[in-house]
Design a protein around this motif. Structure first.
Motif, PDB file in Angstrom:
ATOM      1  N   HIS A  15       0.799  -1.130  -0.243  1.00  0.00           N
ATOM      2  CA  HIS A  15      -0.142   0.049   0.015  1.00  0.00           C
ATOM      3  C   HIS A  15       0.739   1.411  -0.053  1.00  0.00           C
ATOM      4  CE1 HIS A  15      -4.043  -2.035   0.905  1.00  0.00           C
ATOM      5  NE2 HIS A  15      -3.355  -2.874   1.400  1.00  0.00           N
ATOM      6  N   ASP A  16       2.020   1.245   0.080  1.00  0.00           N
ATOM      7  CA  ASP A  16       3.146   2.267   0.322  1.00  0.00           C
ATOM      8  C   ASP A  16       4.312   2.225  -0.598  1.00  0.00           C
ATOM      9  OD1 ASP A  16       1.773   4.168   2.432  1.00  0.00           O
ATOM     10  OD2 ASP A  16       1.598   2.249   3.425  1.00  0.00           O
TER      11      ASP A  16
ATOM     12  N   ASN B 141      -1.261  -1.080  -4.964  1.00  0.00           N
ATOM     13  CA  ASN B 141      -2.543  -0.385  -4.888  1.00  0.00           C
ATOM     14  C   ASN B 141      -2.721   0.969  -6.016  1.00  0.00           C
ATOM     15  OD1 ASN B 141      -0.739   1.415  -3.539  1.00  0.00           O
ATOM     16  ND2 ASN B 141      -2.215   1.528  -1.809  1.00  0.00           N
TER      17      ASN B 141
ATOM     18  N   ASN C  11      -8.072  -0.147  -4.974  1.00  0.00           N
ATOM     19  CA  ASN C  11      -8.845  -0.420  -3.957  1.00  0.00           C
ATOM     20  C   ASN C  11     -10.455  -0.025  -4.378  1.00  0.00           C
ATOM     21  OD1 ASN C  11      -7.145  -0.785  -1.774  1.00  0.00           O
ATOM     22  ND2 ASN C  11      -6.621   1.424  -2.013  1.00  0.00           N
TER      23      ASN C  11
ATOM     24  N   GLU D  66       1.051  10.477  -2.611  1.00  0.00           N
ATOM     25  CA  GLU D  66       0.122   9.350  -1.906  1.00  0.00           C
ATOM     26  C   GLU D  66       0.014   8.190  -2.748  1.00  0.00           C
ATOM     27  OE1 GLU D  66      -2.185  10.454   1.009  1.00  0.00           O
ATOM     28  OE2 GLU D  66      -2.364   8.187   0.880  1.00  0.00           O
ATOM     29  N   PRO D  67       0.166   7.054  -2.264  1.00  0.00           N
ATOM     30  CA  PRO D  67       0.162   5.836  -2.913  1.00  0.00           C
ATOM     31  C   PRO D  67      -1.058   5.525  -3.681  1.00  0.00           C
ATOM     32  CG  PRO D  67       1.241   5.360  -0.767  1.00  0.00           C
ATOM     33  CD  PRO D  67       0.754   6.929  -0.645  1.00  0.00           C
ATOM     34  N   PHE D  68      -2.255   5.799  -2.782  1.00  0.00           N
ATOM     35  CA  PHE D  68      -3.462   5.569  -3.317  1.00  0.00           C
ATOM     36  C   PHE D  68      -4.382   6.924  -2.953  1.00  0.00           C
ATOM     37  CE2 PHE D  68      -8.027   4.355  -3.519  1.00  0.00           C
ATOM     38  CZ  PHE D  68      -8.222   3.708  -4.800  1.00  0.00           C
ATOM     39  N   GLY D  69      -4.717   6.842  -1.973  1.00  0.00           N
ATOM     40  CA  GLY D  69      -5.700   8.080  -1.334  1.00  0.00           C
ATOM     41  C   GLY D  69      -7.130   7.614  -1.144  1.00  0.00           C
ATOM     42  N   MET D  70      -7.547   6.703  -0.306  1.00  0.00           N
ATOM     43  CA  MET D  70      -8.851   6.451   0.010  1.00  0.00           C
ATOM     44  C   MET D  70      -9.753   7.401   0.140  1.00  0.00           C
ATOM     45  SD  MET D  70      -8.984   2.947   0.029  1.00  0.00           S
ATOM     46  CE  MET D  70     -10.297   2.160   0.862  1.00  0.00           C
TER      47      MET D  70
HETATM   48  C1  GLC Z   1      -1.821   3.119   2.480  1.00  0.00           C
HETATM   49  C2  GLC Z   1      -1.630   4.502   1.676  1.00  0.00           C
HETATM   50  C3  GLC Z   1      -2.701   4.970   1.112  1.00  0.00           C
HETATM   51  C4  GLC Z   1      -3.677   4.218   0.695  1.00  0.00           C
HETATM   52  C5  GLC Z   1      -3.973   3.059   1.555  1.00  0.00           C
HETATM   53  C6  GLC Z   1      -4.850   2.015   0.902  1.00  0.00           C
HETATM   54  O1  GLC Z   1      -2.390   3.635   3.541  1.00  0.00           O
HETATM   55  O2  GLC Z   1      -0.604   5.346   2.477  1.00  0.00           O
HETATM   56  O3  GLC Z   1      -2.283   6.020   0.147  1.00  0.00           O
HETATM   57  O4  GLC Z   1      -5.024   4.758   0.283  1.00  0.00           O
HETATM   58  O5  GLC Z   1      -3.027   2.382   2.124  1.00  0.00           O
HETATM   59  O6  GLC Z   1      -4.194   1.169  -0.075  1.00  0.00           O
END
Ligand code: GLC
Length: 417
Positions: free
Chosen positions: A134-135, A160, A182, A304-308
Motif C-alpha cells: 500500500h506504500d 494499490n 482499492n 500519496e500511494p492511492f488515497g482512499m
Molecule cells: C496506505 C496508503 C494510502 C492508501 C491506503 C489503501 O494507507 O498510504 O495512500 O489509500 O494504503 O491502499
C-alpha cells in the motif's frame, strides 16, 4: 479454499479500510471460502472483519516490534532499534508458525510491511504468499532491503496504484506485480445519509449560516499535510466565510511518525486560526463527516500511494481538492472530478479553496462527475475479479469463478491524466 490474511494494525487506517473492502468483496463472490485474519494489534478491524464472517485471531506484536518502523526516521536510529526487536520477532514468528499449522492456508495474503516480512519468514513450505503493498518502499531503506532479500518467498505482489507498482518494480524487477485499485462501499459513501455535527464535535459554536465547511480527513501521519492545510486556511482572507475542520486522530504505534492533537492545535494558534478551525478527533465513520463538509481536502506532502479519502469523498459527491502526485493523481481528472494542488503548496491550496468556496455551481459539478467516475472504477466486482484471477495464477488449488459474479476487465479505460 482457505486464505490467511496478516495485518499489523488493528486501527482503521487506509490499508485496513482497503482490507475490509477486499474481504467484503471476496465474501460476496466466494461465500464458501474460509477467510482468516491475524492482527498484530487489537482494534476495530477485528470486529469489522468478524461481522463479515472472517475468523479473526488477535496475536499482539511484542512492544518492540510494534514500535519498529522506518518511515521518516534516520536510518541509523532505525538500525539501532533493530536488535531490541529481534528477540520479539523470533517469538512472534513461532506463534505465527503455530497458527499456520492450525489453519493450513492455501494462500497467505499479507497487508503491511512488518507482516510481509514476518509472513514470508514463517511461510509454510509451498504456501504462496501475496504481499499487498500500500506504500512506496523506496523511501524506506531498511524495509525495502529486507523485503528484497525475501522476495523469493513472495509469489506475487499487489500494488494499490500504477505509481506504487512502478516503485516496486524499480526495486525488485523480478517480482511479479499486479496493480489492483482499492474498492469502496458505495452504500456507506453516498451523497445522502447521516451527517456529523462538526461544530459540536470540535467544541465550537455553530458556524454562521452560509459558512463553507472545508475539511482535511486523514490520520495524523505527518506527511498527510496538516500543516499545509492549516497554512492554506490562514492565507484565506479573514472575511472569507470558510470554517476549517481537521478530522481524524493519531492511530499508529510507530515512533515519531505522527502529529499529536495538541501539536496541531498549537500550530493553528500560531497561525492565528483560533475559532476558525475545529478538531473533531478520531471519527469511527468518516462518511457522515464528509457529508457535512462542502469541500474535502487531501493535502499529502509526499506522493500519496492511492488515497482512499479522495475516492470516498468523490463517492459522497463532494468537491475534492487533492494533492497531485503519486497514485492519487491516477484517481481524478483535474478540473473535472476534483481540483489539484502541488503537494505542500499552501498558496495554491488556498487559491483552490477560495475558488470553490465562492462557486457553489463548480462544487456541485465536480461532485456529480466525481461520483459517476468513482462508481465506474472502485467497485467490489472489479476488485473481486482481479483478486480471484491473481489467486488463481499462484494457488495450487483450482478456483472457480461464477460467471457474472465478478468483473475481470474494467469496462472503461483507466482514469489517468
Ligand atoms: C496506505 C496508503 C494510502 C492508501 C491506503 C489503501 O494507507 O498510504 O495512500 O489509500 O494504503 O491502499
Amino acid at each position: 479454499m482457505r486464505i490467511l490474511y496478516l495485518n499489523p494494525c488493528g486501527q482503521m487506517g487506509g490499508a485496513e479500510t482497503s482490507l475490509r473492502e477486499l474481504l467484503a468483496s471476496l465474501r460476496a463472490v466466494q461465500p464458501g471460502w474460509e477467510l482468516w485474519l491475524v492482527l498484530g494489534e487489537d482494534g476495530p478491524l477485528a470486529s469489522k472483519a468478524r461481522e463479515l464472517g472472517v475468523k479473526v485471531v488477535v496475536e499482539p506484536f511484542p512492544a518492540a516490534v510494534g514500535r519498529l518502523g522506518d518511515a521518516g526516521r534516520d536510518p541509523l536510529a532505525v538500525l539501532r532499534s533493530v536488535p531490541k526487536a529481534i528477540a520479539g520477532t523470533i517469538r512472534y514468528r513461532r506463534r505465527l508458525a503455530r497458527i499456520y499449522g492450525d489453519v493450513k492456508p492455501d494462500v497467505i495474503h499479507t497487508n503491511g510491511l512488518k507482516m510481509h516480512l514476518l509472513g514470508s519468514w514463517t511461510c509454510a513450505r509451498g504456501t504462496p504468499v501475496v504481499w499487498h503493498i500500500h506504500d512506496y518502499l523506496s523511501p524506506r531503506p531498511l524495509m525495502s532491503r529486507l523485503l528484497s532479500w525475501n522476495r523469493k518467498n513472495c509469489a506475487a505482489a499487489i500494488a494499490n496504484s500504477e505509481s506504487v507498482a512502478s516503485d516496486l518494480k524499480a526495486l525488485m524487477p523480478d517480482l511479479k506485480v499486479a496493480k489492483i485499485y482499492n474498492a469502496i462501499d458505495f452504500d456507506r459513501f453516498a451523497p445522502r445519509g447521516d451527517r456529523l455535527d462538526l461544530d459540536a464535535r470540535s467544541g465550537l459554536p455553530a458556524a454562521a449560516p452560509g459558512t463553507v465547511r472545508v475539511g482535511l480527513v486523514a490520520t495524523f501521519a505527518r506527511w498527510k499535510g496538516h500543516r499545509t492545510f492549516l497554512e492554506a486556511l490562514a492565507l484565506l482572507p479573514e472575511e472569507a466565510k470558510v470554517r476549517g475542520y481537521v478530522i481524524g486522530g493519531p492511530i499508529y504505534q510507530t515512533d515519531g511518525s505522527q502529529w499529536s492533537l495538541s501539536g496541531l492545535q498549537q500550530e493553528a494558534d500560531r497561525l492565528g486560526l483560533a475559532g476558525r478551525v475545529g478538531f473533531t478527533g478520531f471519527v469511527d465513520d468518516p462518511a457522515p463527516a464528509m457529508r457535512s463538509l462542502d469541500i474535502v481536502v487531501h493535502a499529502s506532502t509526499q506522493p500519496e500511494p492511492f488515497g482512499m479519502v479522495i475516492v470516498e469523498a468523490m463517492a459522497c459527491e463532494k468537491a475534492v481538492i487533492a494533492s497531485d502526485a503519486g497514485g492519487a493523481s491516477e484517481l481524478f481528472v483535474d478540473g473535472e472530478s476534483a481540483l489539484a494542488h502541488p503537494p505542500g503548496n499552501a498558496a495554491v491550496l488556498a487559491q483552490q479553496i477560495a475558488r470553490l468556496a465562492s462557486d457553489e455551481n463548480l462544487r456541485r459539478r465536480l461532485g456529480t462527475t466525481a461520483r459517476a467516475m468513482a462508481e465506474r472504477v472502485y467497485h467490489r466486482k472489479r476488485l473481486a475479479g482481479e483478486l480471484l484471477s491473481l489467486y488463481r495464477d499462484i494457488s495450487h488449488t483450482p478456483i472457480e469463478m461464477r460467471p457474472g459474479s465478478v468483473q475481470i476487465e474494467p469496462s472503461l479505460p483507466r482514469i489517468v491524466h
